[in-house]
Write a protein that holds these residues in place. Structure first.
Motif, PDB file in Angstrom:
ATOM      1  N   UNK A 106       0.827  -1.208   0.000  1.00 51.03           N
ATOM      2  CA  UNK A 106       0.000   0.000   0.000  1.00 51.03           C
ATOM      3  C   UNK A 106       0.861   1.257   0.000  1.00 51.03           C
ATOM      4  N   UNK A 107       0.324   2.303  -0.602  1.00 50.37           N
ATOM      5  CA  UNK A 107       0.894   3.641  -0.468  1.00 50.37           C
ATOM      6  C   UNK A 107       0.228   4.318   0.728  1.00 50.37           C
ATOM      7  N   UNK A 109      -1.169   7.051   0.546  1.00 52.18           N
ATOM      8  CA  UNK A 109      -2.428   7.573   0.020  1.00 52.18           C
ATOM      9  C   UNK A 109      -3.567   6.589   0.183  1.00 52.18           C
ATOM     10  N   UNK A 110      -3.279   5.292   0.039  1.00 47.24           N
ATOM     11  CA  UNK A 110      -4.304   4.264   0.254  1.00 47.24           C
ATOM     12  C   UNK A 110      -4.783   4.282   1.708  1.00 47.24           C
ATOM     13  N   UNK A 111      -3.843   4.488   2.619  1.00 46.90           N
ATOM     14  CA  UNK A 111      -4.192   4.547   4.041  1.00 46.90           C
ATOM     15  C   UNK A 111      -5.030   5.782   4.336  1.00 46.90           C
ATOM     16  N   UNK A 112      -4.594   6.917   3.807  1.00 48.38           N
ATOM     17  CA  UNK A 112      -5.302   8.171   4.095  1.00 48.38           C
ATOM     18  C   UNK A 112      -6.713   8.204   3.499  1.00 48.38           C
ATOM     19  N   UNK A 113      -6.928   7.448   2.422  1.00 50.85           N
ATOM     20  CA  UNK A 113      -8.295   7.348   1.876  1.00 50.85           C
ATOM     21  C   UNK A 113      -9.228   6.755   2.931  1.00 50.85           C
ATOM     22  N   UNK A 114      -8.729   5.767   3.664  1.00 52.80           N
ATOM     23  CA  UNK A 114      -9.542   5.110   4.685  1.00 52.80           C
ATOM     24  C   UNK A 114      -9.653   5.973   5.940  1.00 52.80           C
ATOM     25  N   UNK A 115      -8.540   6.522   6.397  1.00 49.09           N
ATOM     26  CA  UNK A 115      -8.585   7.318   7.630  1.00 49.09           C
ATOM     27  C   UNK A 115      -9.385   8.597   7.438  1.00 49.09           C
ATOM     28  N   UNK A 116      -9.366   9.157   6.232  1.00 46.10           N
ATOM     29  CA  UNK A 116     -10.145  10.373   5.961  1.00 46.10           C
ATOM     30  C   UNK A 116     -11.638  10.127   6.161  1.00 46.10           C
ATOM     31  N   UNK A 117     -12.120   9.010   5.630  1.00 41.97           N
ATOM     32  CA  UNK A 117     -13.547   8.686   5.755  1.00 41.97           C
ATOM     33  C   UNK A 117     -13.925   8.348   7.195  1.00 41.97           C
ATOM     34  N   UNK A 118     -12.987   7.744   7.923  1.00 43.36           N
ATOM     35  CA  UNK A 118     -13.284   7.284   9.283  1.00 43.36           C
ATOM     36  C   UNK A 118     -13.030   8.347  10.343  1.00 43.36           C
ATOM     37  N   UNK A 119     -12.422   9.474   9.951  1.00 46.01           N
ATOM     38  CA  UNK A 119     -12.114  10.564  10.895  1.00 46.01           C
ATOM     39  C   UNK A 119     -11.154  10.092  11.992  1.00 46.01           C
ATOM     40  N   UNK A 120     -10.106   9.378  11.568  1.00 44.87           N
ATOM     41  CA  UNK A 120      -9.016   8.997  12.472  1.00 44.87           C
ATOM     42  C   UNK A 120      -7.710   9.344  11.759  1.00 44.87           C
ATOM     43  N   UNK A 121      -6.597   9.186  12.457  1.00 49.03           N
ATOM     44  CA  UNK A 121      -5.305   9.462  11.839  1.00 49.03           C
ATOM     45  C   UNK A 121      -4.285   8.407  12.244  1.00 49.03           C
ATOM     46  N   UNK A 129       2.423   9.177  -2.218  1.00 46.11           N
ATOM     47  CA  UNK A 129       2.975   8.137  -3.091  1.00 46.11           C
ATOM     48  C   UNK A 129       4.109   7.351  -2.457  1.00 46.11           C
ATOM     49  N   UNK A 130       4.435   7.618  -1.216  1.00 42.11           N
ATOM     50  CA  UNK A 130       5.468   6.870  -0.509  1.00 42.11           C
ATOM     51  C   UNK A 130       4.877   5.551  -0.016  1.00 42.11           C
ATOM     52  N   UNK A 131       5.612   4.460  -0.191  1.00 44.73           N
ATOM     53  CA  UNK A 131       5.124   3.157   0.237  1.00 44.73           C
ATOM     54  C   UNK A 131       5.143   3.003   1.742  1.00 44.73           C
TER      55      UNK A 131
END
Length: 462
Positions: A106-107, A109-121, A129-131
């Motif tokens: 995963x990049x 960005x893939x993680x932040x797509x999920x955390x953005x929707x869930x309102x966590x960090x 684009x960093x792995x």
């Protein structure tokens, strides 16, 4: 290889565009022509590949590619096998939202797509684009590090495919030596196919943007920073860049701020007032708020899209923002980027994140070197093949200068920053006092040095 029964894909030079695409890296200098590129679909695809490679005479070199952002050839192989984890990129948030499971391909960005929707960090990279894999195994310094520590400080467990084909879970209670080693020791112990991280309350809204100054103001900027640091808190940080932006390509200083928990932007206005309201005035002042790390991680997209792709990166740590140190590097950078239009895209980055949280962790708690320090990076960017070597020489000379000058000014030689190395650096200088234990762990989990890319750790038998 053709007879291996795996669920994933095996690519060769005969595979056409799919093979060519699989060789692509963030830097064109990082790509080598592998004999095979294996893209596992499940973790169990990897052991048969390892068995095949190690059974050959001589054994076939193995490289592991996560995000491919590093400018070295660690994730590539000339004539060997690349285990490309790009199909293993699933991100799963726990039902209680207290942890997040991320596959090794995963990049961020893939993680932040999920955390953005869930309102966590989660503690991750400032760039989408960093792995996740390489970033984490090297320690993981990001925008949330001042508040929550490094990525490895937030790692709960990991799933690792070992050289002998076993698939194990590593945590404080399971394979504890392995868990210690992968937290800062790099990819020398196995293929980490899964990470489980702690999550945190959202850091957004986040203020970010740019304050840009002409190079003629360098002395004034460097005089402000030591005073600014005295009131800095974990909520705010910035990256300072030395660069020559178009269209005039004059030497410039860019301060790229990040201010967490800044709902209306007022904190960023107040905190960065010394860079606006004093003796210096920015020629470009564009700082605003974005909702979360997903948006913040895309802030540099426009500039990176036009940057020369022949990229050589070196970097190291330094103890403090000594004006004498930074000015010496400034003068060296200005002189180099004036030599040719082919290299004027080269830049220098300095990260100013409060290091206290990272340094609170005992030095022997993880493989990551612990003490208060900052990091810097030199980007040698060339527009032609003929200028590549000049950029490589420049990046190496600058980091050596920083290490030597910092030792003179601070009285402490910190060594090298693993994720900014090229591979020829001495492991003792990268891992410091932790190197002996890393050698013992290497002997336990990879005595035949199947993992031989990057900063190679020599096994040490007790």
């Amino acid at each position: 290889m053709d007879n291996l029964k795996i669920q994933g894909t095996i690519l060769t030079p005969d595979s056409g565009e799919a093979y060519t695409a699989a060789l692509k890296r963030n830097s064109d200098l990082s790509s080598l022509p592998a004999k095979y590129v294996v893209q596992p679909a499940v973790y169990e695809d990897i052991p048969p590949v390892l068995a095949y490679a190690t059974s050959q005479t001589p054994p076939i070199e193995i490289a592991v590619k996560g995000g491919g952002a590093h400018s070295s050839t660690w994730a590539s192989s000339d004539g060997g096998i690349v285990i490309d984890l790009s199909k293993l990129n699933k991100v799963t948030l726990a039902e209680d939202k207290q942890s997040i499971t991320v596959q090794g391909g995963a990049y961020w960005g893939d993680v932040y797509e999920v955390t953005s929707k869930a309102k966590v960090d989660v503690v991750g990279s400032p760039l989408w684009f960093v792995g996740v894999g390489g970033f984490t195994l090297g320690g993981g310094f990001g925008p949330l590090t001042a508040e929550h520590g490094t990525a490895v400080d937030n790692l709960i467990s990991a799933t690792v495919v070992l050289a002998d084909g076993r698939i194990v879970r590593a945590s404080h209670n399971e394979e504890p030596d392995l868990f210690w080693a992968i937290r800062g020791g790099g990819g020398q112990f196995g293929v980490v196919v899964e990470f489980v991280f702690k999550t945190h309350p959202p850091a957004g809204p986040i203020s970010s943007g740019i304050l840009a100054f002409p190079g003629t103001e360098i002395d004034k900027i460097l005089a402000i920073i030591p005073e600014w640091k005295k009131t800095q808190t974990p909520r705010e940080r910035f990256t300072m860049n030395f660069s020559r932006p178009a269209p005039h390509f004059k030497p410039s200083i860019a301060i790229l701020p990040t201010v967490l928990h800044d709902a209306d932007g007022s904190r960023a206005q107040a905190v960065f007032a010394p860079f606006r309201d004093g003796e210096v005035k920015p020629v470009l002042d564009k700082v605003g708020t974005v909702p979360d790390m997903l948006a913040a991680s895309h802030a540099a997209d426009a500039s990176l899209a036009t940057a020369p792709r022949r990229l050589a990166i070196r970097g190291t740590m330094f103890s403090d923002f000594f004006p004498e140190l930074l000015k010496t590097v400034w003068d060296r950078w200005v002189a180099f980027t004036e030599t040719s239009e082919e290299v004027r895209g080269s830049a220098v980055l300095w990260d100013l994140t409060v290091p206290d949280k990272m340094a609170e962790v005992p030095s022997d708690a993880t493989a990551l070197k612990r003490m208060p320090y900052y990091w810097m990076a030199v980007q040698g960017r060339s527009t032609t093949d003929a200028s590549v070597q000049a950029c490589k020489d420049f990046t190496e000379s600058v980091v050596e200068l920083v290490r030597k000058k910092n030792a003179e000014l601070s009285g402490r030689d910190i060594g090298w920053f693993l994720n900014m190395c090229q591979g020829h650096e001495k492991p003792e200088d990268v891992f410091g006092d932790n190197y002996t234990r890393l050698r013992k762990v290497k002997a336990k989990y990879d005595p035949k040095k199947v993992w031989s890319k990057g900063i190679v750790i020599e096994p040490l038998v007790n």
